[in-house]
Design an enzyme around this catalytic site. Structure first.
Site, short mmCIF file in Angstrom:
data_model
loop_
_atom_site.label_atom_id
_atom_site.label_comp_id
_atom_site.label_asym_id
_atom_site.label_seq_id
_atom_site.Cartn_x
_atom_site.Cartn_y
_atom_site.Cartn_z
N GLY A 204 41.87 45.17 37.30
CA GLY A 204 41.39 46.34 38.07
C GLY A 204 42.32 47.46 37.66
N ASN A 205 42.21 48.57 38.45
CA ASN A 205 43.03 49.74 38.29
C ASN A 205 43.48 50.30 39.61
OD1 ASN A 205 40.90 52.00 38.82
ND2 ASN A 205 39.80 50.88 37.17
N ARG A 206 44.20 51.36 39.51
CA ARG A 206 44.79 52.05 40.76
C ARG A 206 43.92 53.05 41.49
NH1 ARG A 206 49.62 50.23 41.15
NH2 ARG A 206 50.77 49.80 39.36
N SER A 207 42.55 53.30 40.93
CA SER A 207 41.74 54.30 41.38
C SER A 207 41.52 54.06 43.14
CB SER A 207 40.49 54.38 40.76
OG SER A 207 39.42 55.26 41.47
#
Ligand code: CTP
Length: 413
Positions: A204-207
């Site tokens: 995933g990512n930090r958005s």
């Protein structure tokens, strides 16, 4: 804004002195300002100051006003009610429907749009009770101009500082001006996609999804029909249709099926560029050794939207950069055939993923740069939509322009 009527509510906060400047700015713009002060506001600010600058003397009581029913008179005649600063107590009373003084009674006795600008210490702003009250008010359509980060009373630093005067006046201005996106269909994406590695893990990512959400909320406030395709697990903004997705592939099909019918498409989501080629069906176990994860590319949804763009449609992309923001912005705008790109350095303090604030460098297809200094995500959303509204005047209804040719800069502001 000239000729409009704003009721300016002022609560007991050290930031009450800033209400004087807000009042002056509104009056300068031709607005009729009726000031209402709470009893605690009087401890911070002499009513004579506001009375002198506003269009009429300060109202401070349900009982002493010259009008027999002052709260309904104020509530019915207002085009907008603005509360700046708003304390935690005001938020709690307004969310609960308590009407025990002139300001809270006026808030209940109005059908006018309401703008609330909280100001308080960080602990109070971040307290779950305050967060719940803010969420309740938002759900009811109240426009919250979020506090910024900075110096607070007593020399403390942190979140909770009243938003800047310009931002407050601009929020009122937007509510008073005719909605510029009525009849338009806007598609916004938000959040970070999750690509499964096994049934419990993902890439995933930090958005956080907050910037896309602010864009959706702002577009709805301007009268657009808005669909938000989001991978973030957050409450739906008021007046916005929400489509929840998980993976890049989910987002791709949700976006591509809806994009053809949209006048404006804004891709604020952080979409995975790669996904595991095969997600394990059972949980990966330590005992089985280090897994070898083979990745494959996902579809670049925005690039696909650029290829499919129909005449008159405005396409806005984002660029998350960790280095030279302008170069990244210019290349992505050109490659994906965008009308506008919003680029930010996600490593800059207070900007990008997870924060309530953002700073950005904007570039349109005509080569015009706009620099936006650190501000709330909602304020950045307003700037993006102002530029989109201008672009629509250029591209709307006319044959499509040559895309991506305007990479020359005309100087930043
Ligand atoms: N985007 C997309 N589909 C992808 C990846 C990105 O639609 N598979 C969109 C994002 O929503 C954003 C824009 O493309 O509006 C730019 O995303 P960004 O991650 O900054 O750049 P990439 O094009 O993925 O390039 P790179 O990661 O190499 O910087």
């Amino acid at each position: 804004m000239a000729g409009k009527h704003v009721v300016l509510g002022v609560c007991g906060s050290i930031a009450a002195y800033k209400a004087v400047e807000v009042c002056r700015r509104l009056v300068d713009d031709g607005v009729h300002v009726s000031p209402v002060m709470t009893a605690d506001a009087m401890r911070f600010l002499g009513p004579a100051t506001l009375s002198a600058l506003a269009s009429e003397p300060v109202h401070d009581s349900l009982w002493s006003d010259t009008h027999p029913i002052p709260h309904t008179a104020l509530g019915r005649s207002a085009d907008v009610i603005l509360v700046a600063p708003a304390t935690a107590t005001l938020l709690a009373k307004y969310a609960a429907g308590v009407a025990d003084d002139l300001l809270t009674a006026t808030l209940l006795a109005t059908r006018a749009p309401v703008v609330v600008c909280p100001a308080m210490h960080t602990e109070m702003w971040e307290h779950p009770a305050t967060a719940d009250n803010v969420a309740t008010l938002r759900r009811r359509g109240v426009l919250i101009v979020e506090p910024g980060v900075g110096r607070l009373a007593g020399g403390d630093e942190g979140a909770g500082r009243l938003a800047e005067v310009e931002e407050i006046v601009a929020a009122v201005g937007r509510l008073l001006s005719p909605p510029d996106l009525v009849g338009k269909t806007v598609l916004v994406t938000a959040g970070g996609t999750r690509e499964a590695l096994d049934p419990v893990r993902f890439l995933g990512n930090r958005s956080s999804g907050k910037q896309g959400e602010a864009l959706a909320e702002e577009a709805a406030a301007r009268g657009a029909r808005v669909t938000l395709v989001t991978a973030a697990d957050r409450p739906a903004p008021p007046g916005v249709e929400v489509v929840r997705v998980d993976t890049a592939a989910d987002m791709e099909s949700a976006v591509l099926t809806r994009a053809a019918g949209a006048d404006i498409v804004i891709m604020a989501a952080a979409v995975a560029d790669f996904r595991p080629k095969l997600a394990a069906e059972a949980k990966l176990r330590k005992a089985d050794g280090l897994p070898e994860i083979v990745l494959e590319p996902t579809t670049d949804i925005l690039a696909e939207l650029g290829r499919r763009k129909r005449p008159g449609q405005v396409l806005v992309g984002f660029a998350a950069e960790t280095g030279d923001v302008r170069t990244g912005a210019r290349e992505k705008l050109r490659a994906k055939r965008l009308d506008l790109i919003v680029a930010n350095d996600v490593t800059a303090e207070g900007a990008g993923f997870g924060h309530d604030t953002n700073a950005a460098t904007l570039l349109d297809a005509g080569g015009n740069w706009t620099e936006v200094a650190l501000t709330s995500k909602r304020a950045l959303a307003a700037i993006v939509l102002d530029l989109v509204a201008d672009l629509r005047r250029v591209v709307g209804g006319s044959p499509p322009r040559e895309q991506g040719l305007g990479a020359d800069t005309k100087g930043g502001t």
